[in-house]
Motif scaffolding. Structure first.
Motif, mmCIF file in Angstrom:
data_model
loop_
_atom_site.group_PDB
_atom_site.id
_atom_site.type_symbol
_atom_site.label_atom_id
_atom_site.label_comp_id
_atom_site.label_asym_id
_atom_site.label_seq_id
_atom_site.Cartn_x
_atom_site.Cartn_y
_atom_site.Cartn_z
ATOM 1 N N VAL A 1 20.658 40.460 54.088
ATOM 2 C CA VAL A 1 21.950 39.431 53.222
ATOM 3 C C VAL A 1 22.343 38.195 53.929
ATOM 4 N N TYR A 2 21.684 37.908 54.961
ATOM 5 C CA TYR A 2 21.573 35.915 55.804
ATOM 6 C C TYR A 2 20.567 35.636 54.480
ATOM 7 N N ARG A 3 19.536 36.159 53.573
ATOM 8 C CA ARG A 3 19.180 35.597 52.669
ATOM 9 C C ARG A 3 19.122 35.431 51.813
ATOM 10 N N GLU A 4 21.062 35.785 51.386
ATOM 11 C CA GLU A 4 21.785 34.904 50.010
ATOM 12 C C GLU A 4 21.990 33.347 50.047
ATOM 13 N N ALA A 5 21.901 33.584 51.497
ATOM 14 C CA ALA A 5 22.598 31.708 51.412
ATOM 15 C C ALA A 5 21.612 31.203 50.925
ATOM 16 N N HIS A 6 22.088 30.140 50.609
ATOM 17 C CA HIS A 6 21.473 28.849 49.642
ATOM 18 C C HIS A 6 20.778 28.139 50.411
ATOM 19 N N VAL A 7 20.662 27.695 51.901
ATOM 20 C CA VAL A 7 20.496 26.701 52.490
ATOM 21 C C VAL A 7 19.825 27.555 53.801
ATOM 22 N N HIS A 8 18.765 27.716 54.504
ATOM 23 C CA HIS A 8 18.213 27.808 55.937
ATOM 24 C C HIS A 8 17.269 27.812 56.746
ATOM 25 N N ALA A 9 17.673 27.481 57.807
ATOM 26 C CA ALA A 9 17.130 26.753 59.425
ATOM 27 C C ALA A 9 17.176 27.438 60.221
ATOM 28 N N SER A 10 15.791 27.046 60.822
ATOM 29 C CA SER A 10 15.495 28.262 61.853
ATOM 30 C C SER A 10 16.290 27.464 63.338
ATOM 31 N N THR A 11 16.676 27.884 64.763
ATOM 32 C CA THR A 11 17.591 26.905 65.594
ATOM 33 C C THR A 11 16.795 27.532 66.661
ATOM 34 N N ASP A 12 14.960 27.680 66.783
ATOM 35 C CA ASP A 12 14.683 29.024 67.251
ATOM 36 C C ASP A 12 13.922 27.025 68.332
ATOM 37 N N HIS A 13 14.165 26.900 69.588
ATOM 38 C CA HIS A 13 13.520 26.177 70.744
ATOM 39 C C HIS A 13 13.830 24.748 69.764
ATOM 40 N N ARG A 14 14.685 24.209 68.944
ATOM 41 C CA ARG A 14 15.166 23.310 68.932
ATOM 42 C C ARG A 14 16.367 22.250 69.702
ATOM 43 N N LYS A 15 16.163 20.904 69.776
ATOM 44 C CA LYS A 15 17.405 20.228 69.183
ATOM 45 C C LYS A 15 18.342 20.620 68.374
ATOM 46 N N VAL A 16 19.718 20.492 68.828
ATOM 47 C CA VAL A 16 20.696 20.777 67.794
ATOM 48 C C VAL A 16 21.198 19.374 66.892
ATOM 49 N N GLU A 17 20.480 18.475 66.975
ATOM 50 C CA GLU A 17 20.827 16.871 66.175
ATOM 51 C C GLU A 17 18.949 17.318 64.941
ATOM 52 N N GLU A 18 18.079 17.429 65.792
ATOM 53 C CA GLU A 18 17.482 18.065 64.829
ATOM 54 C C GLU A 18 17.725 19.030 63.722
ATOM 55 N N VAL A 19 18.299 19.564 63.709
ATOM 56 C CA VAL A 19 18.881 21.251 63.262
ATOM 57 C C VAL A 19 19.669 20.301 61.839
ATOM 58 N N VAL A 20 20.827 19.606 62.155
ATOM 59 C CA VAL A 20 22.400 19.734 62.111
ATOM 60 C C VAL A 20 21.261 18.278 61.011
ATOM 61 N N ALA A 21 20.426 17.062 61.207
ATOM 62 C CA ALA A 21 20.021 16.985 60.317
ATOM 63 C C ALA A 21 18.915 17.624 59.401
ATOM 64 N N GLU A 22 18.640 18.581 59.755
ATOM 65 C CA GLU A 22 17.733 19.135 58.724
ATOM 66 C C GLU A 22 19.304 19.617 57.224
ATOM 67 N N ILE A 23 19.690 20.215 58.047
ATOM 68 C CA ILE A 23 20.549 21.098 57.044
ATOM 69 C C ILE A 23 21.753 19.696 56.009
ATOM 70 N N VAL A 24 21.825 18.893 56.468
ATOM 71 C CA VAL A 24 22.505 18.039 55.882
ATOM 72 C C VAL A 24 21.386 17.588 54.943
ATOM 73 N N GLU A 25 20.138 16.624 55.503
ATOM 74 C CA GLU A 25 18.735 16.664 54.103
ATOM 75 C C GLU A 25 19.199 18.036 53.119
ATOM 76 N N LYS A 26 18.954 19.356 53.988
ATOM 77 C CA LYS A 26 19.006 20.108 52.247
ATOM 78 C C LYS A 26 20.365 20.327 51.602
ATOM 79 N N LEU A 27 21.669 20.314 52.238
ATOM 80 C CA LEU A 27 22.572 20.469 51.849
ATOM 81 C C LEU A 27 22.745 19.399 50.391
ATOM 82 N N TRP A 28 22.054 18.079 50.483
ATOM 83 C CA TRP A 28 21.623 16.852 49.979
ATOM 84 C C TRP A 28 21.170 17.523 48.558
ATOM 85 N N THR A 29 19.979 18.465 48.755
ATOM 86 C CA THR A 29 18.785 18.395 47.872
ATOM 87 C C THR A 29 19.573 19.655 47.184
#
Length: 184
Positions: free
Chosen positions: A149-177
Motif C-alpha cells: 500500500v505504501y508503495r502506491e505513493a508518488h515519492v519515497h524517502a528513507s529516514t533511517d540514520h539521516r538528518k531531517v534536513e537531508e530527508v526534506v531536501a531529498e523530498i523537495v527535489e523529488k516533488l519538483w521531479t
C-alpha cells in the motif's frame, strides 16, 4: 491585495508511512521548506474530539477511530497550502488512499523495523497497536502487510540514520521531479 505566488512543487502534500518513520517531524520541516501549513492528522483528530488517540482506541475501538480518520481526510483534502502527516494506518484505508492519491503528491517515508521500534519506544503509551508481547515482531508483520500500500505513493524517502534536513531536501527535489512529470 494580490496574493504572492511562491514557487513550489505542490500546494498539498501528504506524508504516509509506518508509525515511527518520522512523518510528523519531517512534515513540520517540509511545510517550512515549501511555505505551507502543517497538520498532523492524529493531533487534528485529538483537538476535534478532545480525546487522545490511545483513549479513542481504548474506549471507542479502532473502527470508530478509522471512521473519524476518514471524515478528517475528506475534510482536509479540500484544503490547499497544506502538508498533511497521516497516522501509520490512514493510507491503508482504500477510501483515504484514493482521495489522497488524487489530491496531490503522496510521499511515503521508510525506516527499518529496528529503527521504528527504537523510535516508538520513546513514547510507548501512544502506540496502541504495539501494546503486545513482542513489539518488533508486530512491527515486522504490520510493515510487511502495509508495504504494498505504501508503495502506491508518488515519492519515497528513507529516514533511517539521516538528518531531517537531508530527508526534506531529498523530498523537495523529488516533488519538483514529480511536478514536472505530471504537469501538462
Amino acid at each position: 491585495m494580490a496574493r504572492l505566488e511562491v514557487p513550489r512543487p505542490a500546494t498539498f502534500v501528504t506524508l504516509t508511512g509506518f508509525m515511527g518513520v518520522g512523518k510528523s517531524r519531517i512534515g513540520r520541516e517540509l511545510s517550512r521548506a515549501l511555505m505551507l501549513h502543517f497538520i498532523d492528522l492524529d493531533r487534528y483528530i485529538e483537538r476535534r474530539t478532545g480525546v487522545s488517540i490511545p483513549d479513542i482506541f481504548r474506549h471507542l475501538g479502532e473502527e470508530a477511530f478509522r471512521r473519524m480518520e476518514r471524515e478528517a481526510v475528506r475534510e482536509l483534502a479540500g484544503k490547499d497550502y497544506l502538508v498533511l502527516s497521516l497516522g501509520g494506518g490512514t493510507f491503508v484505508d482504500p477510501e483515504n488512499r484514493k482521495v489522497l492519491l488524487e489530491r496531490g503528491p503522496v510521499v511515503a517515508l521508510w525506516a527499518s523495523p529496528e529503527t521504528i521500534l527504537e523510535r516508538t519506544l520513546r513514547k510507548p503509551g501512544e502506540r496502541p497497536l504495539l501494546q503486545v508481547e513482542d513489539p518488533l515482531e508486530r512491527i515486522r508483520a504490520l510493515l510487511e502487510a502495509r508495504t504494498p500500500v505504501y508503495r502506491e505513493a508518488h515519492v519515497h524517502a528513507s529516514t533511517d540514520h539521516r538528518k531531517v534536513e537531508e530527508v526534506v531536501a531529498e523530498i523537495v527535489e523529488k516533488l519538483w521531479t514529480h511536478a514536472k512529470a505530471t504537469r501538462p
